[in-house]
Design an enzyme around this catalytic site. Sequence first.
Site, PDB file in Angstrom:
ATOM      1  N   LYS A   5     -24.710  59.084  35.373  1.00 49.25           N
ATOM      2  CA  LYS A   5     -24.549  57.859  36.161  1.00 49.25           C
ATOM      3  C   LYS A   5     -25.416  57.869  37.418  1.00 49.25           C
ATOM      4  O   LYS A   5     -25.470  58.864  38.132  1.00 49.25           O
ATOM      5  CB  LYS A   5     -23.076  57.721  36.558  1.00 49.25           C
ATOM      6  N   SER A  25     -23.205  49.437  35.150  1.00 46.51           N
ATOM      7  CA  SER A  25     -22.675  49.784  36.472  1.00 46.51           C
ATOM      8  C   SER A  25     -21.918  48.629  37.111  1.00 46.51           C
ATOM      9  O   SER A  25     -21.973  48.406  38.324  1.00 46.51           O
ATOM     10  CB  SER A  25     -23.804  50.243  37.409  1.00 46.51           C
ATOM     11  N   SER A  28     -22.207  54.372  43.226  1.00 50.81           N
ATOM     12  CA  SER A  28     -21.672  54.119  41.879  1.00 50.81           C
ATOM     13  C   SER A  28     -21.414  55.386  41.085  1.00 50.81           C
ATOM     14  O   SER A  28     -20.810  55.323  40.018  1.00 50.81           O
ATOM     15  CB  SER A  28     -22.619  53.211  41.099  1.00 50.81           C
ATOM     16  N   LYS A  42     -17.908  55.998  40.072  1.00 50.33           N
ATOM     17  CA  LYS A  42     -17.367  55.318  38.894  1.00 50.33           C
ATOM     18  C   LYS A  42     -17.069  56.304  37.769  1.00 50.33           C
ATOM     19  O   LYS A  42     -16.321  55.984  36.842  1.00 50.33           O
ATOM     20  CB  LYS A  42     -18.343  54.243  38.409  1.00 50.33           C
TER      21      LYS A  42
END
Length: 374
Positions: free
Chosen positions: A210, A108, A45, A48
Amino acid sequence: MTLIGAPAASAQSIRTVAEEAILIEGSTGAVLFEKEADTRMPPSSMSKLMTVYLAFEKLKDGVINLNDRFEVSEPTYRKWRLQGSTMFLNAGDKVTVEDLLQGIIVQSGNDACVVLAEGIAGSVDIFVDWMNEKAKELGMTNSHFTNVNGWPDDEHYMTARDLATLAQAMIKNFPEYYPYFAEKSFTYAGIPQNNRNPILYNMEGADGLKTGHTEAGGYGLTASAVRDGRRLILVLNGMSTERVRARESERLLTFGFRNFDIYPLLKSGQVLDNANVWLGEADQVPLVIESDVTLSLSKEARRKMKVKVIYDGPIPAPIVKGQPIATLEISSSDMKTVTYPLVAGESVGELGGFSRLKAAFNYMLVGSSGRGNE
């Protein structure tokens, strides 16, 4: 313009159980520590961040705004409602860009990434093309995207260094939107979810970015924190548990803040020495640094730092102001030696006739040589 040194911490000074890692100075990009930083890895993730970066760019350019609404299609809902992390979007929902961004950054949400990409680009494929183009533009030389949310794919990869580059660009280019990364919780459809970034809860000055996790990539984190106006950016991946991720991220950031600092050493236009001139209208020419020099150094390296001005002299006239004629060398233990060009601070014309003969005769009597000054 500022010239930046990029020293690296000694391999013996700090270690990590992460498989890939990099710690950089946010303002300079100098690498303070790295481990397998150029190894391709599943970013999970953390990729992202590129989806968010492009959305921020579209917001800044006025292509979209935070109150625009994008509809959740039935196919997108069916594919992503149970696939990994989710924002819990429902088919037919008309969701604001701001909510989608918070759904990505805080929750997320894999579904939120797809809806945002479809809403901005018309299709995920087009958006993925934009991601790859933007990676090249930002100098991310070892990244490739096949989707918008980091879903496992052998051809979807990044490196720790590229993630640090992306995080640095995010923070620099979008200060108005970056505070979303510090949000600890977000509620959509009556379902609250907490930010998975561990340093937001236990580290002073932490404000992003993140987390990521897949079976192939392990637990990862792209993180940033600020202390006393100084920002560090950390990327870790390949850890075994959430607890290890939390421990390592705090430990390495603390190491960076305690053991390194930023040192503004020289100002643009500063004269560092004077070089002897051969057969010129002046006997010497000033050696000037053209740009500011700022180094990120360990405190030990700063104490042991050596500075040399190196040139082959005497330098023959004519000399044009701004002409590169020497080199500044900065070295120390525990850092890579860095060099910067020095230029002539003034133009020096060439002697002619009797003056030229006299200067040559004097040189044979007295002599001259280049220097390596400390």
